[in-house]
Design a protein around this motif. Sequence first.
Motif, PDB file in Angstrom:
ATOM      1  N   PRO A  80       0.806  -1.227   0.000  1.00 41.57           N
ATOM      2  CA  PRO A  80       0.000   0.000   0.000  1.00 41.57           C
ATOM      3  C   PRO A  80       0.835   1.270   0.000  1.00 41.57           C
ATOM      4  CG  PRO A  80      -0.007  -0.989   2.172  1.00 41.57           C
ATOM      5  CD  PRO A  80       0.673  -1.970   1.263  1.00 41.57           C
ATOM      6  N   ASP A  81       2.115   1.147   0.371  1.00 40.95           N
ATOM      7  CA  ASP A  81       3.001   2.311   0.408  1.00 40.95           C
ATOM      8  C   ASP A  81       3.976   2.322  -0.762  1.00 40.95           C
ATOM      9  OD1 ASP A  81       1.907   3.185   2.942  1.00 40.95           O
ATOM     10  OD2 ASP A  81       3.033   1.542   3.856  1.00 40.95           O
ATOM     11  N   THR A 127      -9.505  -2.574   3.365  1.00 43.58           N
ATOM     12  CA  THR A 127      -8.606  -1.720   4.143  1.00 43.58           C
ATOM     13  C   THR A 127      -7.305  -1.457   3.412  1.00 43.58           C
ATOM     14  OG1 THR A 127      -9.532  -2.475   6.248  1.00 43.58           O
ATOM     15  CG2 THR A 127      -7.307  -1.529   6.301  1.00 43.58           C
ATOM     16  N   ILE A 128      -6.714  -2.491   2.855  1.00 42.17           N
ATOM     17  CA  ILE A 128      -5.426  -2.300   2.185  1.00 42.17           C
ATOM     18  C   ILE A 128      -5.592  -1.539   0.877  1.00 42.17           C
ATOM     19  CG2 ILE A 128      -5.276  -4.416   0.780  1.00 42.17           C
ATOM     20  CD1 ILE A 128      -2.367  -4.636   1.980  1.00 42.17           C
ATOM     21  N   ARG A 131      -5.761   2.102   1.809  1.00 42.99           N
ATOM     22  CA  ARG A 131      -4.419   2.599   2.113  1.00 42.99           C
ATOM     23  C   ARG A 131      -3.638   2.892   0.833  1.00 42.99           C
ATOM     24  NH1 ARG A 131      -1.190  -1.284   5.771  1.00 42.99           N
ATOM     25  NH2 ARG A 131       0.396   0.294   5.268  1.00 42.99           N
ATOM     26  N   LEU A 132      -3.791   2.024  -0.166  1.00 44.52           N
ATOM     27  CA  LEU A 132      -3.101   2.241  -1.433  1.00 44.52           C
ATOM     28  C   LEU A 132      -3.644   3.493  -2.130  1.00 44.52           C
ATOM     29  CD1 LEU A 132      -1.151   1.414  -3.651  1.00 44.52           C
ATOM     30  CD2 LEU A 132      -2.863  -0.234  -4.472  1.00 44.52           C
ATOM     31  N   GLU A 134      -5.012   6.089  -0.630  1.00 42.19           N
ATOM     32  CA  GLU A 134      -4.542   7.238   0.143  1.00 42.19           C
ATOM     33  C   GLU A 134      -3.097   7.572  -0.207  1.00 42.19           C
ATOM     34  OE1 GLU A 134      -7.282   6.795   4.174  1.00 42.19           O
ATOM     35  OE2 GLU A 134      -5.333   5.779   4.047  1.00 42.19           O
ATOM     36  N   ASN A 135      -2.288   6.528  -0.395  1.00 46.46           N
ATOM     37  CA  ASN A 135      -0.901   6.714  -0.797  1.00 46.46           C
ATOM     38  C   ASN A 135      -0.843   7.446  -2.135  1.00 46.46           C
ATOM     39  OD1 ASN A 135       1.903   6.420  -1.284  1.00 46.46           O
ATOM     40  ND2 ASN A 135       1.630   4.365  -2.121  1.00 46.46           N
ATOM     41  N   ARG A 138      -1.798  11.118  -1.692  1.00 50.55           N
ATOM     42  CA  ARG A 138      -0.721  11.917  -1.093  1.00 50.55           C
ATOM     43  C   ARG A 138       0.374  12.224  -2.123  1.00 50.55           C
ATOM     44  NH1 ARG A 138      -1.507   8.327   3.244  1.00 50.55           N
ATOM     45  NH2 ARG A 138       0.241   7.050   2.509  1.00 50.55           N
TER      46      ARG A 138
END
Length: 202
Positions: A80-81, A127-128, A131-132, A134-135, A138
């Motif tokens: 995800p990051d 959820t994951i 997160r991906l 959101e990454n 950003r």
Amino acid sequence: MRKGTERRPSARERNRRSILDAAQAVLREDPDASLDEVAARAGVVRRTVYGHFTSRHDLVVALVRAASADFVEQVGEVDPDAPDPAGELAATLLRTWSTSRRYGPVIALARRTADDEIRAAMAPFHTIMIRLLENGQRAGVFSRHVAAPVLAEVLHAGSMAYQHAAQDGRWDGDEADVALGHLLTLGVPETEARAAVARATT
């Protein structure tokens, strides 16, 4: 059990697997199909179905859990990051598309009930993915006009639309087309989206 030998599934386990496979196929064709239709497809009597699942709802939940297990197994490969969120999202969609097509109609059926147990079963994958997203937001790669959880819902709805179109014969694309479509939905310029899909396929 002797070393090197595998336990053979019992008759009950084989029946349960047959019922789940039949239910998946029947509900894909008709989301309102009855347990009688599932039993007929599985080649068992209705009593056998009730011996494994006390209601149609329980059967649908079991199918969603099976779908969740497939998705979660693939989630372990998602970063995800990742420094390349577009390429990572494309790769994730390429890996999960076959599972999404197989279970999509059942998951859509289950979501009608807004059942907490069903939501919990799919939570690790959602959820994951959030997160991906959101990454990517950003990093300025994905659109930020709405929150990532909403975008995740938009992508899910888009996947369902592709699945329905494929079933109806209105669309004959593949998982690469889905990945491209999702990236475009997220605001990635077409040239960059195509490049991300290409990176994901190499």
